[in-house]
Design a protein around this motif. Structure first.
Motif, short mmCIF file in Angstrom:
data_model
loop_
_atom_site.label_atom_id
_atom_site.label_comp_id
_atom_site.label_asym_id
_atom_site.label_seq_id
_atom_site.Cartn_x
_atom_site.Cartn_y
_atom_site.Cartn_z
N GLY A 259 5.15 3.97 5.11
CA GLY A 259 6.45 3.65 4.54
C GLY A 259 7.34 4.86 4.28
O GLY A 259 8.54 4.72 4.04
N ILE A 260 6.76 6.05 4.35
CA ILE A 260 7.46 7.26 3.89
C ILE A 260 8.55 7.72 4.86
O ILE A 260 9.71 7.86 4.49
CB ILE A 260 6.44 8.37 3.61
CG1 ILE A 260 5.52 7.94 2.46
CG2 ILE A 260 7.15 9.68 3.24
CD1 ILE A 260 4.30 8.82 2.26
N ALA B 287 10.56 -2.31 10.44
CA ALA B 287 9.62 -2.45 9.32
C ALA B 287 10.37 -2.46 8.00
O ALA B 287 10.06 -3.24 7.09
CB ALA B 287 8.60 -1.32 9.35
N VAL B 288 11.36 -1.59 7.87
CA VAL B 288 12.19 -1.57 6.66
C VAL B 288 12.90 -2.90 6.48
O VAL B 288 12.89 -3.49 5.39
CB VAL B 288 13.20 -0.41 6.72
CG1 VAL B 288 14.25 -0.56 5.62
CG2 VAL B 288 12.50 0.94 6.59
N HIS B 289 13.50 -3.38 7.56
CA HIS B 289 14.24 -4.65 7.49
C HIS B 289 13.31 -5.81 7.15
O HIS B 289 13.63 -6.65 6.28
CB HIS B 289 14.94 -4.91 8.82
CG HIS B 289 15.66 -6.22 8.89
ND1 HIS B 289 16.85 -6.46 8.23
CD2 HIS B 289 15.34 -7.39 9.52
CE1 HIS B 289 17.25 -7.70 8.45
NE2 HIS B 289 16.35 -8.29 9.23
N VAL C 226 13.68 3.91 -2.52
CA VAL C 226 12.41 3.40 -3.04
C VAL C 226 12.09 2.03 -2.44
O VAL C 226 10.96 1.77 -2.01
CB VAL C 226 12.46 3.32 -4.58
CG1 VAL C 226 11.25 2.58 -5.12
CG2 VAL C 226 12.53 4.72 -5.18
N SER C 227 13.07 1.14 -2.39
CA SER C 227 12.82 -0.20 -1.86
C SER C 227 12.48 -0.17 -0.38
O SER C 227 11.62 -0.93 0.08
CB SER C 227 14.02 -1.11 -2.12
OG SER C 227 15.18 -0.62 -1.48
N ARG C 228 13.11 0.73 0.36
CA ARG C 228 12.82 0.82 1.80
C ARG C 228 11.42 1.37 2.07
O ARG C 228 10.72 0.88 2.96
CB ARG C 228 13.88 1.67 2.50
CG ARG C 228 15.20 0.96 2.65
CD ARG C 228 16.27 1.87 3.21
NE ARG C 228 17.48 1.12 3.54
CZ ARG C 228 18.64 1.66 3.90
NH1 ARG C 228 18.74 2.98 3.96
NH2 ARG C 228 19.68 0.90 4.17
N ALA C 229 11.03 2.37 1.32
CA ALA C 229 9.68 2.92 1.49
C ALA C 229 8.63 1.87 1.12
O ALA C 229 7.61 1.71 1.82
CB ALA C 229 9.50 4.17 0.65
N LEU C 230 8.87 1.15 0.04
CA LEU C 230 7.97 0.06 -0.35
C LEU C 230 7.90 -1.00 0.74
O LEU C 230 6.81 -1.46 1.11
CB LEU C 230 8.46 -0.58 -1.66
CG LEU C 230 8.23 0.16 -2.97
CD1 LEU C 230 8.98 -0.54 -4.10
CD2 LEU C 230 6.75 0.26 -3.29
N GLU D 269 4.69 -2.27 2.82
CA GLU D 269 4.22 -3.64 2.61
C GLU D 269 4.02 -4.37 3.94
O GLU D 269 3.12 -5.20 4.07
CB GLU D 269 5.20 -4.41 1.72
CG GLU D 269 5.12 -4.01 0.26
CD GLU D 269 5.99 -4.87 -0.63
OE1 GLU D 269 5.55 -5.22 -1.73
OE2 GLU D 269 7.13 -5.18 -0.23
N VAL D 270 4.85 -4.05 4.92
CA VAL D 270 4.69 -4.65 6.24
C VAL D 270 3.32 -4.31 6.81
O VAL D 270 2.64 -5.15 7.39
CB VAL D 270 5.81 -4.19 7.20
CG1 VAL D 270 5.51 -4.60 8.63
CG2 VAL D 270 7.15 -4.76 6.76
#
Length: 303
Positions: free
Chosen positions: A120-121, A55-57, A94-98, A102-103
């Motif tokens: 996302g957390i 999901a992060v990727h 921050v970008s990874r949690a976002l 977003e996924v």
């Protein structure tokens, strides 16, 4: 785990008496309550963490534009911003949690931990933690079990649902889960783990659930990023020896009390807060009609 105890104090006492690591009672709960083998549990925790990493990727590499238009590649914008007030590590968090959240909003595959609205957390915090400290997957997997135990106790004594306790119960609980897992993975003792949980709850207390147009997009996504940051800061304070002052079980009780007293319009109804602003109402009208086929009026058709 509820077979053994229902609060953090008893969890700490159990581990002190048995010498078990924090994750063991949670593992026992899964085995005894749900009839699963330890091998099955570890295998599926590993799968869940792979979904988190995916999901992060995905959030950082693919187009993340939702049907409503409110989600528009925020993760990539933060990750690639040429001007930043953050350290590279903080920017990455921050970008990874976002991205992971977003996924979810773009109908992708996520782990609801504890809910999809807070999805996302844990991915954002744990993937960043693993990279920063070179942790083995096994350590993260144990941390996820600790996080699950934290959620079980919060659920029994307060709530994990935005519709019941506001966003404090949803992103707040996820941040508390993440903070406890972070401290555990870095070798913190039980007191430090639970202090991180307590500090996080204190920082998130009172947050309302007010999704614009009833969608889990605005302000949910940015709150995932902020909650991940709070999890990191709470973990740092706990590891450094900062006291939460208020015991963790009393913090959970306060979470439940605030949730009970919160007006209904602030509990995922889209009736109050940001969801009731003029701009939000404009968005709501657009979202409700954009995919509706307008049929001809019968009187006009028959005239």
């Amino acid at each position: 785990m509820s077979l053994l105890f229902n609060d953090f104090k008893s969890w700490e006492k159990h581990c002190a008496e048995t010498g078990e690591p924090l994750y063991q009672p949670v593992l026992d709960y899964e085995v005894e309550q749900k009839g699963r083998t330890e091998a099955f549990i570890w295998e599926n925790i590993a799968k869940a963490y792979e979904v988190m990493k995916d999901a992060v990727h995905t959030g950082l590499t693919e187009d993340m534009t939702s049907r409503s238009g409110m989600v528009n590649n925020s993760a990539k914008k933060v990750a690639k911003s040429p001007v930043t007030v953050l350290s590279p590590e903080f920017q990455m968090l921050v970008s990874r949690a976002l991205g992971a959240k977003e996924v979810n909003s773009c109908m992708g595959r996520v782990v609801a931990a504890p809910t999809a609205g807070a999805s996302g957390i844990l991915p954002g915090t744990l993937t960043t933690l693993q990279e920063l400290h070179g942790l083995e997957d096994r350590s993260i997997h144990e941390g996820l079990l600790v996080a699950a135990g934290i959620a079980l106790i919060i659920e029994q004594n307060a709530s994990l649902a935005g519709a019941v306790g506001g966003c404090q119960a949803e992103t707040g609980s996820a941040a508390a889960m993440a903070a406890g897992a972070i401290v555990y993975c870095l070798g913190g003792n039980v007191e430090q783990v639970f202090t991180a949980v307590a500090i996080t709850i204190q920082c998130m207390l009172g947050l309302v659930c007010d999704p614009v147009a009833g969608l889990v997009e605005v302000p949910c996504i940015v709150r995932n990023a902020s909650a991940a940051a709070i999890a990191f800061s709470s973990s740092q304070m706990a590891i450094a020896g900062v006291s939460a002052v208020i015991p963790v079980d009393q913090c959970v009780a306060a979470l439940g009390e605030v949730g009970e007293s919160m007006e209904r319009k602030y509990k995922e109804t889209a009736l109050g807060g940001l969801a009731n602003t003029p701009k939000a109402r404009e968005i709501e009208k657009f979202v409700l009609v954009q995919d509706v086929e307008i049929l001809p009026d019968e009187t006009e058709e028959n005239s």
